[in-house]
Design an enzyme around this catalytic site. Structure first.
Site, short mmCIF file in Angstrom:
data_model
loop_
_atom_site.label_atom_id
_atom_site.label_comp_id
_atom_site.label_asym_id
_atom_site.label_seq_id
_atom_site.Cartn_x
_atom_site.Cartn_y
_atom_site.Cartn_z
N SER A 112 0.81 -1.21 0.00
CA SER A 112 0.00 0.00 0.00
C SER A 112 0.85 1.26 0.00
O SER A 112 1.55 1.55 -0.96
CB SER A 112 -0.96 -0.02 1.20
OG SER A 112 -1.87 1.05 1.14
N ASP A 276 -2.03 6.72 -3.42
CA ASP A 276 -0.90 6.02 -2.81
C ASP A 276 -0.38 4.90 -3.70
O ASP A 276 -0.72 4.80 -4.87
CB ASP A 276 -1.31 5.48 -1.44
CG ASP A 276 -2.28 4.31 -1.53
OD1 ASP A 276 -3.10 4.30 -2.47
OD2 ASP A 276 -2.22 3.40 -0.69
N ASP A 278 -0.88 1.60 -4.06
CA ASP A 278 -1.77 0.66 -4.75
C ASP A 278 -3.10 1.28 -5.16
O ASP A 278 -3.99 0.58 -5.63
CB ASP A 278 -2.00 -0.59 -3.90
CG ASP A 278 -2.78 -0.31 -2.63
OD1 ASP A 278 -2.72 0.82 -2.12
OD2 ASP A 278 -3.45 -1.24 -2.13
N LYS A 375 -11.25 0.34 -0.39
CA LYS A 375 -11.22 1.79 -0.51
C LYS A 375 -10.67 2.15 -1.88
O LYS A 375 -10.00 1.35 -2.51
CB LYS A 375 -10.40 2.43 0.61
CG LYS A 375 -9.05 1.81 0.90
CD LYS A 375 -8.45 2.47 2.14
CE LYS A 375 -7.15 1.80 2.56
NZ LYS A 375 -7.35 0.57 3.31
#
Length: 542
Positions: A112, A276, A278, A375
């Site tokens: 991430s 970000d 990913d 998300k």
């Protein structure tokens, strides 16, 4: 096609955290380390014969090599159909969308927002057939299996090409290489009013999107510049790099410094955004104005019916426990449920699948909805652009009007990263020991209403999760929250969340640091942060 059963020894440190297994890259490069964990995933997933598996990642160092290994292991474990993003790339929300088209599950390679590169971080997680992160029951079973594993299965496959879009027959394995962007971009077009956003850009509205040399670059260029007509160059740092260009792909005021400097400079643009590593996190900026993730979720909920995909209204909303209660006030006014869950997107999955909620979010720059089960950073940017286009107001004006209507939750988070584990555990143990005596006491002139170690019972399946973070709740609506993060790879990260609610019109425009100064002192003193960790300053303040 030959399948080899390779003897190995178990690793004791393969317990997934908040979102999969994350370690330093050299740890994953140890002989058999990746293979052991992947075998444990396959053993517990028990993918049915004839089902497909989605594989992709954020392009960080080791991504391509790991995908090759996982494809061969998939074949070795009886999987006959694998779908992979071209070049091994898939943003996490795009992977979730692909899985939801009919696959049994997916393996996503990402750490991430953590740095990448040979000395950076790597990660791997399994998403179930609903497109969302596997539940705790699954990850616990994987950890148990990994701790006892003595062999793994891997097939010797003919060569395959991850760059060639289309279908390849590789031994008994059918390998589909897909455009990682197209299906996701098409989905966004069904949710948002692209004509309205296109007209916004045509009017001269200026946007800067920082993809931080991470996976969202190609997605943002395709949607914002090609489909919506934003000028070329709107998206910066758009080419994904294995080490994210040497940067830290975390979209916050500290790490997205290039974007922040532009948006708070003399020639600030109208709208700034970042995503970000990913693609599942977002930061929203107006002209010299920062929107906290908690406020962002609340504003999206309050304005949802302006957006085509949510025009019929919201079934409910949910936030993670550390996220500010800003969205709670919106839910109350709308007359819809608001759920408080532990940190980790997997806890929203049951609520989304059951139709109990439509929007959800976490304070750690993550927002999403029922369109996928992750998300989604770029989705949040498009949602904001749609609202701005319809309302004809600046980002700052929209937020300030929201505060005037619903009140303002002043909110900040202090992160203490790479704290020695014993010291971090000592902070939490000290707080837990103090909980019983806190209710009724006065701290910094505020009366403590309740204090607990947050536990959650899932309203859909009845599963429980304990010790999810320390809460200190005050009678005036202020809150302190302490928890250890499950997303780091070195030591422990202590997160301290400080929140104060204001509704008086003359107290809605203060600087956050000023409004929370006294409460911050209370929070750090109560936890004895300096004495127990030696840290006089946090690593990051958001």
């Amino acid at each position: 096609m030959g399948v080899t059963i390779v003897s190995t020894s178990p690793f004791a440190d393969q317990r997934p955290g908040t979102s999969g297994l994350r370690k330093r890259t050299p740890v994953f490069q140890q002989p058999h380390y990746l293979e052991n964990f992947v075998q444990a995933l396959f053993d517990e997933a028990a993918i049915p014969a004839g089902s497909s598996l989605v594989i992709g990642g954020d392009g960080r160092f080791l991504n391509r090599e790991a995908i090759g290994t996982i494809i061969r292991m998939a074949a070795g474990n009886g999987v006959t159909h694998v779908i992979v993003g071209r070049g091994g790339l898939l943003s996490t929300p795009a992977a979730s969308h692909l899985i939801r088209q009919g696959s049994a599950g997916g393996i996503i390679l990402s750490a991430s927002h953590n740095p990448g590169g040979p000395d950076g971080d790597f990660g791997i997680k399994y998403n179930a057939g609903n497109g969302g992160p596997a539940p705790e029951s699954f990850t616990n079973a994987v950890a148990t299996r990994a701790a006892s594993l003595t062999s793994y299965r891997i097939a010797a496959l003919p060569a395959f090409d991850l760059e060639a879009i289309g279908r390849q027959q590789v031994g008994t394995l059918t390998l589909d290489i897909v455009d990682p962007v197209r299906a996701y971009a098409d989905l966004m077009a069904t949710l948002f009013d692209f004509d309205a956003i296109r007209a916004l850009f045509a009017s001269g509205f200026r946007l800067r999107m920082d993809s931080m040399h991470a996976v969202t670059g190609p997605y943002a260029v395709e949607i914002l510049e090609r489909r919506l007509g934003a000028p070329a160059g709107t998206v910066i740092n758009a080419v994904p790099l294995p080490d994210f260009g040497g940067g830290h792909p975390d979209p916050n005021l500290t790490y997205a410094h290039e974007l922040v400097a532009e948006m708070f400079g003399e020639h600030a643009l109208d709208f700034g955004a970042a995503s970000d590593g990913d693609g599942d996190r977002n930061m929203i900026l107006g002209q010299r104005f920062f929107v906290t993730p908690s406020d962002s979720l609340a504003v999206l909920a309050a304005n949802a019916t302006l957006v085509p995909g949510y025009r019929s209204g919201l079934a409910g909303v949910a936030r993670s426990m550390p996220t500010s209660a800003a969205v709670d006030a919106v839910a109350e006014k709308l007359g819809i449920p608001c759920f408080e869950t532990p940190t980790g997107w997997k806890f929203f999955g049951n609520l989304l699948d059951a139709g109990r909620i439509t929007l959800c979010g976490e304070e750690s720059f993550g927002t999403g909805s029922n369109h996928v089960r992750e998300k989604d950073g770029l989705w949040a940017v498009l949602f904001w652009l749609n609202i701005v286009a319809v309302r004809g107001m600046s980002v700052e004006a929209i937020v300030r009007e929201h505060w005037a209507t619903y009140g303002r939750n002043y909110y900040t988070r202090y992160d203490y990263e790479a704290v020695p584990t014993d010291a971090a555990n000592g902070v939490m143990a000290h707080l837990r020991a103090a909980l019983a005596a806190l209710p009724g006491t006065s701290l910094g002139g505020r009366t403590v209403h309740a204090a607990d170690d947050f536990a959650y019972t899932d309203p859909v399946d009845g599963s429980t999760s304990a010790k999810q973070g320390i809460r200190v709740l005050f009678t005036d609506g202020a809150r302190l929250v302490y928890r250890l993060s499950g997303t780091g790879t070195e030591g422990a990260t202590i997160r301290v969340y400080i929140e104060s609610r204001e509704t008086a019109a003359d107290r809605l425009g203060m600087e956050t640091a000023v409004a929370l100064r006294a409460l911050v002192d209370v929070a750090l003193g109560l936890a004895e942060i300096v004495a127990r960790t030696g840290r006089t300053e946090p690593t990051v303040i958001t």
